[in-house]
Structure formats: C-alpha cells, structure tokens
Scaffold this motif. Structure first.
Motif, PDB file in Angstrom:
ATOM      1  N   ASP A   1      25.501  42.699  24.591  1.00  0.00           N
ATOM      2  CA  ASP A   1      26.709  43.155  25.281  1.00  0.00           C
ATOM      3  C   ASP A   1      27.932  42.378  24.796  1.00  0.00           C
ATOM      4  N   ARG A   2      27.802  41.064  24.689  1.00  0.00           N
ATOM      5  CA  ARG A   2      28.910  40.247  24.168  1.00  0.00           C
ATOM      6  C   ARG A   2      29.257  40.659  22.744  1.00  0.00           C
TER       7      ARG A   2
ATOM      8  N   ASN B   1      31.143  43.982  22.604  1.00  0.00           N
ATOM      9  CA  ASN B   1      32.370  44.086  23.394  1.00  0.00           C
ATOM     10  C   ASN B   1      33.424  43.025  23.111  1.00  0.00           C
ATOM     11  N   GLU B   2      33.037  41.865  22.619  1.00  0.00           N
ATOM     12  CA  GLU B   2      34.028  40.798  22.435  1.00  0.00           C
ATOM     13  C   GLU B   2      34.799  40.856  21.113  1.00  0.00           C
TER      14      GLU B   2
ATOM     15  N   ASP C   1      35.310  46.377  15.042  1.00  0.00           N
ATOM     16  CA  ASP C   1      33.923  46.789  14.781  1.00  0.00           C
ATOM     17  C   ASP C   1      33.486  46.459  13.362  1.00  0.00           C
TER      18      ASP C   1
END
Length: 88
Positions: A28-29, A32-33, A37
C-alpha cells in the motif's frame, strides 16, 4: 503508464491474496507514496535503485515478478473481477 499499470496490477492479481498484513501495508505504501508511477517501474526493473524506505520483501517480490521468467504477455491490465474471487 502503458507499462507501469499492467505491471503493478498483474503483480497485485497474482500476489495480494497470499500476502501477510505487513506485506499488504508495505505494498500500500509503495503504490501510494511515490509521486511518480515511473519511479516504481524503474525500481522494479532495477533501472534505478529504490530508496531505502521501499527496500523490503515486497519490492523483492515485485522485482522478481518484473523479470517475467515465464515470458508471459503482460500488455493489458487484468479485469477487476480478480478482486472478488476467493483466494486460491
């Protein structure tokens, strides 16, 4: 994004249902962080080194997946139905 999204979505389809809670949090990190991309793509393909905060077992899994040792065609994102399939 033509290469970045299929890589991350195909990786997710193959791996999310067997990741631990800690690995899911790391993933997830990772998705999303970073603000770009392409950074994830470069880290996964080892074109650029990943920052220390993203060097973990999930990055190692993504790098191994990016090697595509089975030579699978990975030009298209999977359909989202996989999110609703029971774990294998």
């Amino acid at each position: 994004l033509i290469l970045v999204r299929p890589l991350s979505s195909l990786f997710a389809k193959e791996n999310l249902n067997r990741m631990s809670e800690q690995q899911l949090n790391l993933y997830d990190r990772l998705i999303n962080e970073p603000s770009n991309d392409w950074d994830i793509y470069y880290w996964a393909t080892e074109a650029k080194p990943a920052p220390a905060e993203f060097e973990n077992d999930v990055m190692a899994m993504l790098r191994e997946f990016a090697k595509n040792k089975k030579r699978e065609q990975r030009l298209r994102q999977p359909d989202l139905e996989y999110l609703f399939e029971p774990p294998r």
